[in-house]
Design an enzyme around this catalytic site. Structure first.
Site, PDB file in Angstrom:
ATOM      1  N   HIS A  21       1.012  -1.365   0.163  1.00 28.58           N
ATOM      2  CA  HIS A  21       0.075  -0.018  -0.024  1.00 28.58           C
ATOM      3  C   HIS A  21       0.593   1.268  -0.040  1.00 28.58           C
ATOM      4  O   HIS A  21       0.780   2.059  -0.768  1.00 28.58           O
ATOM      5  CB  HIS A  21      -0.898  -0.008   1.238  1.00 28.58           C
ATOM      6  CG  HIS A  21      -1.871   1.288   1.437  1.00 28.58           C
ATOM      7  ND1 HIS A  21      -3.046   1.178   0.909  1.00 28.58           N
ATOM      8  CD2 HIS A  21      -1.714   2.330   1.900  1.00 28.58           C
ATOM      9  CE1 HIS A  21      -3.529   2.424   1.208  1.00 28.58           C
ATOM     10  NE2 HIS A  21      -2.564   3.104   1.685  1.00 28.58           N
ATOM     11  N   GLU A  22       1.853   1.337   0.916  1.00 31.19           N
ATOM     12  CA  GLU A  22       2.591   2.557   1.028  1.00 31.19           C
ATOM     13  C   GLU A  22       3.604   2.662  -0.194  1.00 31.19           C
ATOM     14  O   GLU A  22       4.029   3.802  -0.519  1.00 31.19           O
ATOM     15  CB  GLU A  22       3.412   2.540   2.364  1.00 31.19           C
ATOM     16  CG  GLU A  22       2.588   2.460   3.492  1.00 31.19           C
ATOM     17  CD  GLU A  22       1.671   3.722   3.975  1.00 31.19           C
ATOM     18  OE1 GLU A  22       2.151   4.533   3.268  1.00 31.19           O
ATOM     19  OE2 GLU A  22       0.566   3.420   4.404  1.00 31.19           O
ATOM     20  N   HIS A  25       1.829   4.632  -2.783  1.00 27.89           N
ATOM     21  CA  HIS A  25       2.086   6.117  -2.547  1.00 27.89           C
ATOM     22  C   HIS A  25       3.467   6.603  -2.970  1.00 27.89           C
ATOM     23  O   HIS A  25       3.539   7.564  -3.517  1.00 27.89           O
ATOM     24  CB  HIS A  25       1.804   6.378  -1.135  1.00 27.89           C
ATOM     25  CG  HIS A  25       0.427   6.206  -0.598  1.00 27.89           C
ATOM     26  ND1 HIS A  25      -0.751   6.744  -1.409  1.00 27.89           N
ATOM     27  CD2 HIS A  25      -0.013   5.467   0.478  1.00 27.89           C
ATOM     28  CE1 HIS A  25      -1.793   6.636  -0.690  1.00 27.89           C
ATOM     29  NE2 HIS A  25      -1.561   5.755   0.551  1.00 27.89           N
TER      30      HIS A  25
END
Length: 445
Positions: A21-22, A25
């Site tokens: 997920h990170e 980003h």
């Protein structure tokens, strides 16, 4: 040891999902020219870190493992504000609104892409699951009254093809959430096909919290009650049962499968039962008296065949990716519908689960096998993506809401409103976490 195994399975499931997920980003931020100061796995105080790359990005592990974050150059925080004018063009808030939307949305999108990849890999590998063949249905059941018959195999629900029991349950579950009728296509045990429709009124009476198929009277098909092993010193050996015997009748009533035979035995502790068994092509009569177990149920110390019929669900590469994307989309939509139903009171808030329940399921699926464990990880990845897209301040969805308003109005949200929304969002998030942990503890104890 079981606790350690469960914790390990939980960490190995959730950890990579947070990292992925990170990374979503991080990668998009770098592509948009934004400087990334820190990539942290975990929240709170940093316990280990190293700096790499031209920007000397800090890669860190933090003390609280449930979460992670990417810290970018951001003038709203004195700690992360640019130190000189040469870095202003790489500051997050100076990017146009579409770049900011892309950076924030990249995390949930990464979770969806991971889920699609995992499901596609499983479909290509082939997943062995129980077939959609049905056990004999009680005559009073909803499905039987709709025309469904035991021994037959469901091939589609509302036009969607069904190969396995899990797919059957999934399609009926969708009908339950949508409160629509379920039109089943079935293949008869003796050949031929037919259709049966379970009306919407009956579907509406079921709840997603329980066994949806069981509530309609549909259960897994089981093989005939054949004795696989007789344990020495048990009631089965004393009665003369032998491995290979096929139990035909108990007390003069036909026995449809191994589960029915086990239920008959459990319901007759200390009481003699008249059996008819088939052995080497001949029917024999036996007298069986089950012993009483510590729970007051009958037991005879034999192993009876009860494994369901299995099928291998597999697809080619392109079809597997398409099915993975479809399953990810359907799961996301159903999750949102369930959240909506909880908000308006049509579904129980008991469905909100937290880390304890997730850890428990992680341990259970890991013990079953790698395929089940990867299916669980794919589902959690979807849930993580959906939850992060909810329009709650402090979550990705809250920031996307701010930027969507900026697109519509042509100007950023006032700082005072943003601060108030952040505080409200933190409060709401803590309330949801408290509810989830409370539900976990209730399930546990």
């Amino acid at each position: 040891m079981n606790l350690l195994y469960t914790v390990l399975a939980f960490v190995l499931a959730l950890g990579p999902l947070i990292v992925f997920h990170e990374l979503g980003h991080y990668v998009v931020a770098r592509l948009c020219g934004v400087k990334v100061l820190r990539f942290s796995v975990g929240m709170g105080r940093v316990v280990w870190s190293r700096r790499f790359g031209k920007d000397q990005t800090e890669w860190a592990l933090s003390v609280l493992p449930l979460g992670g974050y990417v810290k970018m150059l951001d003038s709203r925080d004195p700690e992360t504000a640019p130190k000189d004018d040469s870095e202003l063009h790489r500051e997050f808030t100076r990017q146009n609104v579409w770049r900011r939307i892309a950076i924030v949305a990249a995390g949930p999108i990464a979770n969806f892409l991971l889920a699609i990849a995992l499901m596609a890999a499983l479909f290509m590998h082939g997943v062995e699951e129980p077939s959609a063949r049905l056990r004999a249905l009680p005559e009073a059941s909803v499905a039987h009254q709709a025309g469904v018959r035991g021994g037959d195999t469901v091939t589609s629900v509302n036009g969607a093809p069904v190969q396995s029991w899990m797919e059957l349950r999934w399609q009926v579950l969708q009908a339950t959430v949508n409160k629509t009728a379920a039109r089943l296509e079935l293949r008869g045990v003796h050949g031929g096909t037919y259709a049966a429709t379970i009306p919407a009124a009956a579907i509406a009476k079921t709840t997603v919290e329980g066994d949806v198929l069981g509530a309609l009277g549909m259960e897994l098909w089981r093989p005939q009650p054949r004795i696989e092993k007789v344990i020495e010193g048990g009631a089965g050996e004393r009665a003369g049962l032998q491995a290979g015997d096929l139990v035909l009748k108990v007390e003069g009533k036909p026995v449809v499968d191994g589960i029915a035979f086990i239920e008959a035995v459990r319901g007759a502790p200390g009481r003699a039962l008249a059996l008819e068994v088939e052995r080497a092509g001949r029917v024999q009569a036996l007298a069986l008296t089950p012993e009483r177990d510590p729970n007051g149920r009958g037991m005879i110390k034999v192993m009876v065949a009860q494994a369901p019929e299995m099928v291998t669900v597999s697809s080619g590469p392109f079809e597997a990716v398409a099915k993975g994307a479809e399953r990810t989309w359907e799961t996301s939509v159903m999750t949102l519908k369930m959240i909506g139903k909880m908000i308006i009171g049509e579904a129980s808030w008991k469905n909100v689960t937290g880390p304890i329940t997730i850890a428990d399921y992680a341990g259970q699926t890991a013990r079953i096998g790698l395929v089940s464990y990867l299916q669980f990880i794919a589902f959690i990845s979807i849930s993580l993506g959906v939850m992060n897209l909810l329009p709650i301040p402090v979550l990705d969805g809250g920031h996307l809401l701010y930027y969507s308003l900026e697109v519509l109005t042509g100007r950023p949200l006032p700082a005072r409103i943003g601060e108030f929304a952040q505080r409200a969002g933190v409060g709401l998030l803590f309330m949801l976490m408290a509810l989830a942990v409370f539900n976990d503890l209730v399930r546990l104890f």
